[in-house]
Design a protein around this motif. Structure first.
Motif: not given
Length: 156
Positions: A26, A30, A89, A91, A94, A97, A129
């Motif tokens: 994360l 970010e 947070e 998260y 990837e 997702r 974002n």
């Protein structure tokens, strides 16, 4: 498409290193990895050894692999005369997702808030974002434009 094999549960101390790994991902996402100061030992101490803990965490687990985290803490006193939850947070790795894991983590946080008689869940989203903003709006969250965020860096 929701993956039913993904288990949503409260984190335990044994998850500390896996939680930290996603916190690090994360920080890269970010764009604050250059100041990221968290270690697995800090996660264990702050989240599981302190009483009360500095934070709590809900995880999404796929066959013992932590693939999503929801880090939050309680704000015990608010204008509503009841607690709020601050989501620090959210998260999801990837590769995981698009499987409704973030939504399941959010819904579990909502259950946690309701069980503690909280008035609200609050969080911040980076202005760049767009996917995050779209996700939260889809869940029914609204942007609070009445307040500005300030920071006071007392270490300088």
């Amino acid at each position: 498409m929701e993956n039913k094999e993904i288990k949503i549960r409260q984190a335990v101390e044994a998850d500390s290193e896996k939680i930290w790994a996603l916190m690090q991902e994360l920080a890269i996402f970010e764009k604050y990895i250059d100041v990221f100061a968290i270690t697995p030992a800090i996660v264990a101490e702050s989240g599981f050894h302190k009483n009360p803990p500095d934070f709590r965490c809900i995880v999404a687990e796929d066959h013992e692999r932590i693939v999503g985290i929801m880090v939050y803490y309680f704000i015990p006193y608010t204008l509503h005369n009841r607690p709020d939850i601050y989501m620090k947070e959210l998260y999801v790795a990837e590769a995981y997702r698009g499987k409704k894991i973030g939504e399941r983590l959010m819904n579990q946080l909502k259950k946690e808030a309701l069980s503690h008689h909280c008035g609200q869940i609050n969080w911040k989203v980076a202005p760049w974002n767009e996917a995050g903003k779209k996700f939260y709006k889809r869940l029914g969250a609204t942007e609070n434009t009445e307040w500005l965020n300030y920071e006071w860096d007392i270490q300088k």
